[in-house]
Design an enzyme around this catalytic site. Structure first.
Site, short mmCIF file in Angstrom:
data_model
loop_
_atom_site.label_atom_id
_atom_site.label_comp_id
_atom_site.label_asym_id
_atom_site.label_seq_id
_atom_site.Cartn_x
_atom_site.Cartn_y
_atom_site.Cartn_z
N TYR A 65 -26.05 6.05 12.37
CA TYR A 65 -25.52 6.66 11.15
C TYR A 65 -24.14 6.09 10.83
O TYR A 65 -23.27 6.00 11.71
CB TYR A 65 -25.45 8.18 11.29
CG TYR A 65 -26.81 8.76 11.57
CD1 TYR A 65 -27.66 9.12 10.53
CD2 TYR A 65 -27.27 8.88 12.88
CE1 TYR A 65 -28.94 9.61 10.79
CE2 TYR A 65 -28.54 9.36 13.15
CZ TYR A 65 -29.37 9.72 12.10
OH TYR A 65 -30.64 10.19 12.36
N GLY A 66 -23.94 5.76 9.57
CA GLY A 66 -22.68 5.16 9.15
C GLY A 66 -21.49 6.08 9.21
O GLY A 66 -20.34 5.63 9.20
N ARG A 101 30.14 -25.62 -5.83
CA ARG A 101 30.90 -24.46 -6.32
C ARG A 101 32.15 -24.97 -7.04
O ARG A 101 32.61 -26.09 -6.82
CB ARG A 101 31.30 -23.55 -5.15
CG ARG A 101 32.28 -24.17 -4.19
CD ARG A 101 32.52 -23.30 -2.98
NE ARG A 101 33.58 -23.86 -2.14
CZ ARG A 101 33.60 -23.80 -0.82
NH1 ARG A 101 32.59 -23.24 -0.19
NH2 ARG A 101 34.60 -24.31 -0.14
N ALA A 147 25.19 -15.58 6.44
CA ALA A 147 24.96 -14.31 5.75
C ALA A 147 24.87 -14.52 4.25
O ALA A 147 25.65 -15.25 3.66
CB ALA A 147 26.10 -13.34 6.08
N HIS A 149 21.89 -12.14 8.96
CA HIS A 149 22.44 -11.15 8.04
C HIS A 149 22.02 -11.41 6.60
O HIS A 149 22.24 -12.50 6.07
CB HIS A 149 23.98 -11.14 8.08
CG HIS A 149 24.58 -11.32 9.43
ND1 HIS A 149 24.71 -10.28 10.32
CD2 HIS A 149 25.08 -12.41 10.05
CE1 HIS A 149 25.27 -10.73 11.43
NE2 HIS A 149 25.49 -12.02 11.29
N LYS A 166 9.23 -14.77 4.06
CA LYS A 166 7.87 -14.81 3.53
C LYS A 166 7.32 -16.23 3.62
O LYS A 166 7.94 -17.18 3.16
CB LYS A 166 7.88 -14.33 2.07
CG LYS A 166 6.50 -14.14 1.44
CD LYS A 166 5.96 -15.39 0.75
CE LYS A 166 6.75 -15.75 -0.47
NZ LYS A 166 6.11 -16.91 -1.20
N GLN A 193 -31.44 3.19 -0.95
CA GLN A 193 -32.12 4.46 -1.17
C GLN A 193 -31.61 5.01 -2.50
O GLN A 193 -30.51 5.52 -2.60
CB GLN A 193 -31.82 5.43 -0.02
CG GLN A 193 -32.55 6.76 -0.13
CD GLN A 193 -32.15 7.73 0.97
OE1 GLN A 193 -31.09 7.59 1.57
NE2 GLN A 193 -32.99 8.74 1.21
#
Length: 445
Positions: free
Chosen positions: A96-97, A428, A368, A351, A339, A69
């Site tokens: 009606y939306g 290390r 940890a 931890h 993730k 419209q």
């Protein structure tokens, strides 16, 4: 049966650049509620768009017919813009939306009544304060609708309002539309005039204010949100879910929760989340689009688009990002972020760890401060930790890398190469101890 949803309005009073029908209600755009309900009662659904039509179109399912419209000149003009959608031998339901909570049951009652032989069937309601609504005036077995702005003084006490929902015979509507004029206070083409042309009018009543409430302001939207929230909470309480503080608990209407689950205060459960039985959720927890099994405990944590199997513990202060899968009996503790990773059955990361783009097997101990270094500046790389491995505290696993079954990573290691099964991985410098160094240094000062 066809359903035509009018959704062309701008929503000026919302004071927003977002089209009104895209504002969310309980986590979903308002128009999505209407389209879903329409699809349950009609074989074809059409939508008339106007303001930001392309933006709204993207939010609609592909099976919906779309009409535009260009200029908003009233409800009848909107229907005229979708004239090709109307079939002479089929009925048309007008929705009606921005009236999102119209119920499937009410629409079915309207359709059933209409099929008793009517040109148009109207949904009406009785309000204590009908101001602002068009009134439905009955004269014997005839009905007519007068807009509030055109209502003469002697009829302003009428409390039966026109909700705006109709079922039209397609044949009648196609005949009536060309006869509608804009001779009224606003100079618009009203669909109510089509009702006034009808010889056979039937009426269906509703006493549910929620399903006929249109959203024109943010205040109304917030009110609807609150009513819907409390409906959902009452439904859950009746079905065996304990909600300790309804006033601070926000649960979207689409959420499913099993019996004997306890929801603690300040908890948000959103989207299409499903929570199993006998869980403890919260306090201060947010869950979005998650699948959660039975006997799960999540406290003071955030979980997004994740799968959490039975008997898992999460938190406090954990963050599960999209693509996380926690297998049965795993434990994710405080200040752990995961993730796009799978954590195996019985595995613990309790931890201060980051696990990203990783595949972790069963019964692994993640010490940890363990970090999977998944990003090399250009792309994300995977880390594989096989069953029974032990990752010592403060270790960095530089992906891509694989830690073999039963392997042990010494605390403080930076691992850049694969570690074979049942091997010790150390990365290390050797500790150096200089006896008496502190006392010697003090004497020099």
């Amino acid at each position: 049966m066809r359903a035509l949803v009018l959704a062309a309005g701008k929503g000026t009073r919302m004071k927003s650049k977002i089209p009104k029908v895209l504002h969310p209600l309980s986590g979903r755009p308002m128009i999505e509620w209407v389209i879903e309900t329409a699809g349950k009662v009609a074989q074809k659904v059409g939508v008339v768009l106007g303001f930001e039509a392309e933006l709204v179109r993207k939010a609609l399912p592909e099976w919906v017919d779309v009409f535009v419209q260009g200029e908003q000149l009233g409800t009848a003009h909107a229907v005229m813009c979708a004239k090709d959608f109307i079939e002479p031998g089929d009925d048309v339901l007008i929705l009606y939306g921005d009236v999102p909570l119209i119920s499937e049951n009410t629409l079915k009652r309207m359709i059933e009544e209409h099929r008793k032989g009517a040109d148009v069937t109207i949904l009406v309601a009785d309000l204590e304060d009908p101001s602002g609504y068009g009134r439905v005036i009955q004269d014997g077995d005839k009905y007519r609708i007068i807009e509030d702005t055109d209502l003469p003084e002697e009829l302003k006490s009428v409390t039966t309002i026109n909700t705006g929902f109709y079922v039209f015979s397609g044949d009648f509507l196609l005949r009536a539309l060309p006869e509608i004029k804009n001779e009224n206070a606003k100079g618009e083409y009203y669909l109510t005039d089509a009702v006034n042309f009808a010889e056979k009018v039937r009426v269906v009543r509703t006493d549910d204010l929620l399903e006929i409430t249109g959203v024109n302001t943010r205040k109304t939207l917030v009110w609807l949100e609150e009513q819907l929230r409390m409906r959902k909470i009452e439904e859950l309480l009746e079905n065996g879910v304990t909600i300790l503080d309804p006033a601070t608990t926000y649960i979207h209407y689409s959420v499913e929760i099993g019996m004997d689950t306890v929801i603690y205060p300040m908890t948000f459960i959103e989207g299409k989340s499903r929570v199993g039985e006998n869980c403890e959720i919260g306090p201060m927890t947010r869950i979005v689009d998650c699948e959660i099994g039975n006997n799960v405990k999540i406290t003071r944590s955030e979980c997004f688009k994740s799968v959490i199997e039975d008997d898992v513990s999460v938190g406090p202060f954990a963050r599960l990002r999209e693509g996380t899968i926690l297998k049965k009996s795993s434990k994710i503790g405080n200040f752990v972020e995961i993730k796009k990773s799978t954590i195996g059955e019985g595995t613990k990361a309790q931890h201060l760890s980051y696990i990203g783009d990783a595949f972790v097997g069963k019964n692994v101990n993640v010490g940890a401060g363990t970090i999977t270094c998944n990003y090399d500046g250009k792309k994300k790389n995977p880390t594989f930790i096989e069953d029974g491995a032990f990752i010592g505290s403060n270790s960095s696993l530089v992906a891509p890398v694989r830690i073999g079954k039963g392997a042990l990573i010494g605390a403080g290691s930076v691992i850049t190469e694969d570690v074979p099964p049942y091997s010790l991985g150390l990365g290390r410098a050797r500790q150096v101890v200089k006896e008496g160094w502190v006392l010697k240094k003090r004497k020099e000062e």
